[in-house]
Design a protein around this motif. Structure first.
Motif, PDB file in Angstrom:
ATOM      1  N   THR A 280       0.820  -1.215   0.000  1.00 30.42           N
ATOM      2  CA  THR A 280       0.000   0.000   0.000  1.00 30.42           C
ATOM      3  C   THR A 280       0.851   1.260   0.000  1.00 30.42           C
ATOM      4  O   THR A 280       0.450   2.286  -0.554  1.00 30.42           O
ATOM      5  CB  THR A 280      -0.967   0.016   1.200  1.00 30.42           C
ATOM      6  OG1 THR A 280      -0.231  -0.122   2.429  1.00 30.42           O
ATOM      7  CG2 THR A 280      -1.984  -1.109   1.086  1.00 30.42           C
ATOM      8  N   MET A 285      -1.017   4.682  -0.902  1.00 30.14           N
ATOM      9  CA  MET A 285      -2.161   4.639   0.010  1.00 30.14           C
ATOM     10  C   MET A 285      -1.744   4.843   1.463  1.00 30.14           C
ATOM     11  O   MET A 285      -2.585   5.117   2.314  1.00 30.14           O
ATOM     12  CB  MET A 285      -2.880   3.286  -0.137  1.00 30.14           C
ATOM     13  CG  MET A 285      -3.389   3.006  -1.547  1.00 30.14           C
ATOM     14  SD  MET A 285      -3.809   1.260  -1.803  1.00 30.14           S
ATOM     15  CE  MET A 285      -5.127   1.040  -0.623  1.00 30.14           C
ATOM     16  N   ALA A 334      -5.751  -1.637   5.509  1.00 26.91           N
ATOM     17  CA  ALA A 334      -4.483  -0.973   5.200  1.00 26.91           C
ATOM     18  C   ALA A 334      -4.246   0.154   6.198  1.00 26.91           C
ATOM     19  O   ALA A 334      -5.184   0.668   6.825  1.00 26.91           O
ATOM     20  CB  ALA A 334      -4.507  -0.421   3.775  1.00 26.91           C
ATOM     21  N   HIS A 344     -10.235  -1.181   2.643  1.00 21.25           N
ATOM     22  CA  HIS A 344     -10.133  -0.956   1.193  1.00 21.25           C
ATOM     23  C   HIS A 344     -10.729  -2.150   0.464  1.00 21.25           C
ATOM     24  O   HIS A 344     -10.378  -3.297   0.734  1.00 21.25           O
ATOM     25  CB  HIS A 344      -8.666  -0.775   0.791  1.00 21.25           C
ATOM     26  CG  HIS A 344      -8.462  -0.596  -0.679  1.00 21.25           C
ATOM     27  ND1 HIS A 344      -8.914   0.515  -1.365  1.00 21.25           N
ATOM     28  CD2 HIS A 344      -7.865  -1.402  -1.604  1.00 21.25           C
ATOM     29  CE1 HIS A 344      -8.589   0.401  -2.652  1.00 21.25           C
ATOM     30  NE2 HIS A 344      -7.952  -0.752  -2.815  1.00 21.25           N
TER      31      HIS A 344
END
Length: 355
Positions: A280, A285, A334, A344
């Protein structure tokens, strides 16, 4: 004795944390259950250490007791063991007013809990966790289950205990393997919502297990309180509670592919947290530097950092069987940063190239 309440309305229950609690469990349990019979379910690792003192304490408090000693290990958490346990409950003459007591780690708690949830459509259930993993995570929240060959925890129920009794002194008898098994879940709580806990673990890491045990009361209390807070808001795992599965998507797939004979659950969770956070962060992210900080802690505590030699297509297929999926959608947890996470929605293609 620190007591944390899991607030679920009429099904609210206490989690007691006290050193030496195992040796004098009987009177406290008698206050919670009244007069009844108690079937103690444990395994062949725990029985030589604690079964006699628990059984003696219960009988001195007036309980009629029976006991079942099962083989240790994830392989015990299966339908055959569940059927065998039903037969033992029948042989003892357990009724709805009686109780099943799980004395051991997560495997025993999950198996005994599912038996309690389904035998006679539900008998009372008590958790006495003796491993770090069980004390900080699996004994609280009411998830009980057994595994199928296709995946972990695929047959189960939500069934809350009457009470949970944690004795930190039982952690002194854990092997290093079982200690690491629990550390994965402890680190998880720091990652998803408690940066103060994460920082405490960072400070203790150079001193290893001895330094962590010096802070174990604080660690247990913070983890159990976090779990209680989440379960109170989302008992059935439809929203917020999913965040407790950080690292578990990869972990469960690895465990399934290794037929529960490789990494222990908490070790696999640590590895899963490493894999997902690296992924991620690369995808933008997760806050830059988060993966390095997590990896430094995992490495410092001796957690595994390399995926086993499993073909990628096999690993992705196992992820597709994960019970947290919604249709073809894979729901992963995440980190935004250490101490803050999010859910997610994606698919197994998200993980392509991880091996």
């Amino acid at each position: 004795m620190p007591t944390i309440t899991v607030p679920l309305g009429a099904r609210t229950y206490p989690v007691h944390i006290e050193r030496g609690l195992v040796s004098h469990l009987g009177p406290t349990l008698r206050e919670a259950l009244g007069e009844c019979a108690v079937m103690i379910v444990t395994d062949d690792n725990v029985a030589p250490l604690y079964l006699k003192q628990v059984q003696d304490s219960l009988e001195e408090a007036g309980f009629r007791t029976g006991s079942v000693v099962l083989p240790h290990g994830e392989q015990t958490k299966c339908l055959d063991s569940l059927i065998s346990l039903y037969n033992d409950l029948c042989a003892m003459g357990v009724t709805r007013k009686d109780a099943v007591l799980a004395l051991g780690g997560g495997v025993i708690g999950d198996l005994a809990g599912l038996a309690a949830a389904t035998y006679l459509r539900g008998v009372r259930f008590v958790q006495v966790p003796t491993t770090l993993l069980a004390q900080v995570d699996s004994s609280v929240g009411g998830k009980v289950a057994v595994d199928l060959p296709q995946g972990k925890n695929l047959v189960g129920a939500f069934y809350q205990p009457e009470a949970v009794f944690c004795d930190p002194e039982t952690l002194n008898t854990l092997t290093d393997e079982y200690w690491r098994d629990g550390l994965g879940e402890v680190i998880k709580y720091g990652c998803i919502g408690d940066e103060t806990l994460f920082a405490l673990l960072e400070r203790c890491a150079p001193g290893g297990r001895e330094a962590l045990m010096a802070e174990i009361d604080v660690i247990l209390t913070r983890c159990v309180q976090a779990k209680a807070d989440v379960v109170a808001q989302d008992e059935r795992d439809t929203g917020l509670r999913m965040t407790l599965n950080f690292g578990h998507t990869v972990a469960h797939a690895v465990e399934t592919c290794q037929h529960y004979e490789g990494l222990r659950h908490g070790e696999a969770v640590g590895l899963g947290m490493h894999v997902i956070t690296r992924l991620t962060e690369r995808k933008g992210m997760t806050e830059p530097g988060t993966a390095d900080r997590l990896d430094a802690l995992l490495s410092g505590l001796g957690m595994p950092m390399t995926l086993p030699d499993i073909p990628e297509e096999q690993l992705l297929a196992a992820m597709g069987h994960d019970k947290k999926n919604a249709g073809k959608t894979l729901r992963i947890i995440a980190l935004e940063r250490i101490g803050k996470c999010f859910i997610h929605q994606t698919d197994t293609g998200f993980f392509q190239g991880i091996t």
